[in-house]
Design an enzyme around this catalytic site. Structure first.
Site, PDB file in Angstrom:
ATOM      1  N   ASN A  73       0.890  -1.234   0.098  1.00  0.00           N
ATOM      2  CA  ASN A  73      -0.037  -0.017   0.007  1.00  0.00           C
ATOM      3  C   ASN A  73       0.936   1.206  -0.021  1.00  0.00           C
ATOM      4  O   ASN A  73       0.322   2.309   0.433  1.00  0.00           O
ATOM      5  CB  ASN A  73      -0.864  -0.009   1.175  1.00  0.00           C
ATOM      6  CG  ASN A  73      -0.378  -0.002   2.850  1.00  0.00           C
ATOM      7  OD1 ASN A  73       0.811   0.497   2.754  1.00  0.00           O
ATOM      8  ND2 ASN A  73      -0.951  -0.572   3.415  1.00  0.00           N
TER       9      ASN A  73
ATOM     10  N   GLY B 232       6.078   5.267   3.563  1.00  0.00           N
ATOM     11  CA  GLY B 232       5.493   3.920   3.459  1.00  0.00           C
ATOM     12  C   GLY B 232       4.884   3.405   4.678  1.00  0.00           C
ATOM     13  O   GLY B 232       4.635   2.148   4.835  1.00  0.00           O
TER      14      GLY B 232
ATOM     15  N   ASP C 263       2.801   2.495   7.996  1.00  0.00           N
ATOM     16  CA  ASP C 263       1.239   2.220   7.837  1.00  0.00           C
ATOM     17  C   ASP C 263       0.794   1.833   9.252  1.00  0.00           C
ATOM     18  O   ASP C 263       1.613   1.643  10.104  1.00  0.00           O
ATOM     19  CB  ASP C 263       1.092   1.313   6.817  1.00  0.00           C
ATOM     20  CG  ASP C 263       1.753   0.187   6.648  1.00  0.00           C
ATOM     21  OD1 ASP C 263       2.085  -0.506   7.781  1.00  0.00           O
ATOM     22  OD2 ASP C 263       1.822  -0.437   5.654  1.00  0.00           O
TER      23      ASP C 263
ATOM     24  N   ASP D 240      -6.267  19.172  17.074  1.00  0.00           N
ATOM     25  CA  ASP D 240      -5.027  20.233  16.289  1.00  0.00           C
ATOM     26  C   ASP D 240      -5.607  21.561  16.323  1.00  0.00           C
ATOM     27  O   ASP D 240      -6.880  21.926  15.846  1.00  0.00           O
ATOM     28  CB  ASP D 240      -4.947  19.623  15.131  1.00  0.00           C
ATOM     29  CG  ASP D 240      -3.735  20.275  14.400  1.00  0.00           C
ATOM     30  OD1 ASP D 240      -2.466  20.060  14.658  1.00  0.00           O
ATOM     31  OD2 ASP D 240      -3.947  20.862  13.136  1.00  0.00           O
TER      32      ASP D 240
ATOM     33  N   GLU E 178      -5.217  21.197  21.256  1.00  0.00           N
ATOM     34  CA  GLU E 178      -3.637  21.633  21.189  1.00  0.00           C
ATOM     35  C   GLU E 178      -3.690  23.278  20.994  1.00  0.00           C
ATOM     36  O   GLU E 178      -3.995  23.685  20.166  1.00  0.00           O
ATOM     37  CB  GLU E 178      -2.799  21.389  19.637  1.00  0.00           C
ATOM     38  CG  GLU E 178      -1.375  21.433  19.607  1.00  0.00           C
ATOM     39  CD  GLU E 178      -1.236  22.151  18.191  1.00  0.00           C
ATOM     40  OE1 GLU E 178      -0.139  22.238  17.911  1.00  0.00           O
ATOM     41  OE2 GLU E 178      -2.373  22.345  17.439  1.00  0.00           O
TER      42      GLU E 178
END
Length: 622
Positions: free
Chosen positions: A143, A164, A166, A339, A368
């Site tokens: 993926n 990459g 995951d 966030d 945050e």
């Protein structure tokens, strides 16, 4: 021939009606929810779709109202779901030009174990481990890239591109986190970021960090997709751990449908020309603030490729609220880190927090709020101040305390410098309703790495770890801190978000194992592990009270205690050995004659010494 043409045209029109795509948000809902009225967005690729008539057919489900917009591709349905409605497929029938189309919208069974198996809340009893999934471990190389996505590359040689990592890679290392003493996992967002590379100061950057949302209801396929996220959540809970999801209410990626093709222009805050936020939280609570500064703080964009969402629009607000509830139920979330909290519309923040807690009373939420002062930090949570707006968040990410810890470790002792800044900052806890609900930390994905900030000094490193794991609040450890990962944000944030060694095929060292660590790395790992594992079983350190004594010549002593246990914490920031006596702290040591330093395992008597730049965490006994 004319009759044949008419027949073919009719068939073609039917094909077009049936071929038109219809997307629904939320993608499904759940039976038996407290929130029994749902605003369902229907999004079509047909510009005349809003002219359709709509019917809803299902026992216990009724259509209350249909909303239409200037953009003809949208319909919004106010749907009522009674307590008697059972899980199943609801029929939504649209009719236009005498052509009808039936769509199904699922009403699913609720996840079992609300408040016990998920939505448990994350508290001061926990230790949160913060991971950036793309940089931690690649569990499924298949993926790594998708040709149909705007950013379809993966290149570990480029720190600004995707690497990459995951969700499967994280799941593969749950045992590592458990050994360390971690009880909760917070990941930077895993929601789809189908964005092209964007130019930032350091160069062309991908959305590997996860903060550029393009579809709220899809977990990014490069992370493994929705099913992989569920599997990780289930695996965490099966191992007695919790899941914290990272929310972004303030903005979206510029390729989100809400930015590219919104129902109406007011779904995003717009300006005559690009206007960024001034980032000054003081403009919101300051006694003399101007409306101009307040508006720019809240409605200004974070960066040009992150449109600022208009949460004053009731449809946008409902979309975000429903997504937060849906995610908690769908993925088994235990807590939320929000966030860019201080940039959001304030009444909206209270609404979404209330909605989550009505559905999940034990859930915890911390915002945050990267503020400059304790006053600013306290403003964005439940507080004891007379302020123009009363926030209801349970806690915040405690940036003032972080700043005070760094001053303790890096500044010489002074009247307001060094460890005295820490003492002064904690004294201001009177502004918070519940300071123990604040998330405390040494660093995170937006900051210079802790080890580099303390100039790779191992004594300071140990003092920082000790403070993190013994002060009040919910401690958060950034991935790799335990194995001495380092760096400054130079030339970009990517330098503090490097790959965890051993998480990727072909790595020269595997730091997940003892064999792959250097002597110094193993010592650091063991140091964190020793305190973290002790902390898990220490009510004094997790839920106990705090008493701190005025620092003297760089020596700082504070106690964490309850009715059964007392822990004495000693931080010597000076370059000389300090002679200690329990009698000097009789207010908290009365009745105790000895103790054990949980770091070294050595016993101490009523009189003892603490090394220069030394640290001791002493469990007292009679």
């Amino acid at each position: 021939m004319k009759k044949l043409f008419s027949t073919l045209l009719a068939v073609w029109m039917i094909f077009l009606v049936n071929a038109q795509e219809l997307t629904m948000y939320p993608t499904h809902w759940f039976a038996g929810m407290n929130r029994d009225r749902v605003q369902l967005i229907l999004k079509s690729d047909d510009s005349q779709f809003s002219r359709s008539n709509v019917r809803v057919q299902y026992p216990g489900v009724s259509l209350l109202r249909t909303h239409r917009f200037s953009n003809g591709k949208y319909l919004v349905l106010d749907v009522s779901i009674s307590k008697s409605a059972q899980p199943g497929n609801i029929s939504i029938i649209t009719t236009s030009n005498k052509q009808s189309k039936t769509y199904t919208w699922a009403l699913k069974k609720r996840r079992e174990g609300r408040g016990t198996k998920f939505a448990q809340g994350v508290t001061a009893k926990d230790l949160i481990y913060l991971i950036m999934p793309d940089r931690f471990s690649n569990g499924d190389p298949s993926n790594d890239q998708f040709a149909n996505m705007h950013d379809n590359g993966s290149d570990r040689k480029d720190v600004l591109r995707r690497h990459g990592g995951d969700l499967k890679g994280i799941q593969n290392h749950i045992d590592y986190m458990k050994e360390l003493g971690v009880t909760a996992l917070w990941m930077t967002p895993v929601i789809e970021n189908n964005m092209p590379l964007n130019k930032e100061a350091a160069g062309m950057m991908s959305g590997y960090h996860g903060y550029w949302f393009t579809d709220h209801y899809k977990v990014d396929p490069r992370m493994g997709g929705n099913n992989s996220y569920k599997e990780l959540s289930d695996a965490l809970h099966a191992n007695g751990m919790k899941l914290v999801q990272d929310a972004v209410y303030n903005h979206i990626g510029s390729h989100h449908w809400m930015a590219l093709d919104p129902p109406s222009a007011d779904w995003v805050n717009r300006w005559d020309k690009y206007t960024g936020s001034n980032h000054r939280d003081e403009a919101l609570f300051g006694k003399y603030s101007s409306e101009k500064d307040q508006k720019q703080m809240l409605d200004g964009w974070f960066v040009p490729h992150l449109p600022d969402v208009n949460q004053r629009n009731p449809f946008v607000a409902n979309f975000l609220i429903q997504h937060a509830i849906w995610s908690t139920e769908e993925f088994g979330v235990d807590g939320w880190r929000v966030d860019t909290y201080k940039y959001c519309d304030e009444p909206f923040l209270n609404r979404i927090n209330d909605a989550l807690l009505r559905e999940y009373p034990k859930l915890t939420i911390f915002g945050e709020a990267w503020t400059n002062t304790v006053t600013g930090s306290a403003y964005f949570t439940r507080n004891n101040m007379d302020v123009p707006f009363r926030h209801n968040a349970e806690g915040v990410t405690d940036f003032p305390l972080n700043s005070a810890i760094m001053a303790t470790l890096n500044q010489p002792f002074g009247w307001t410098e060094g460890v005295n800044k820490l003492y002064m900052t904690l004294a201001q806890d009177i502004l918070y309703k519940e300071p123990k609900n604040n998330c405390i930390f040494l660093d995170n994905h937006d900051m210079d790495r802790f080890l580099s900030v303390v100039n790779e000094d191992m004594n300071r490193y140990k003092q920082g770890i000790a403070l993190l794991l013994t002060l009040r609040g919910i401690p958060q450890l950034y991935y790799g801190t335990e194995i001495l990962m380092k760096n400054f944000k130079n030339p970009s944030d990517a330098m503090v978000r490097l790959d965890f060694p051993g998480g990727f095929e072909g790595d020269a060292q595997n730091k997940f194992t003892v064999q792959g660590r250097t002597t110094a790395e193993q010592q650091a790992f063991d140091y964190v592990k020793t305190i973290a594992q002790y902390r898990k079983n220490s009510a004094a350190l997790t839920t106990g009270k705090t008493t701190q004594f005025l620092p003297a010549d760089g020596l700082y002593v504070y106690f964490r205690y309850d009715d059964l246990h007392t822990v004495m914490c000693v931080i010597n920031t000076s370059s000389s050995v300090k002679k200690m006596s329990l009698a000097d702290y009789s207010e908290r040591t009365k009745g105790f004659t000895k103790g054990k330093d949980i770091i070294s395992g050595t016993s101490i008597g009523e009189n003892f010494e603490v090394a220069a730049n030394g640290t001791m965490i002493i469990e007292l006994s009679k």
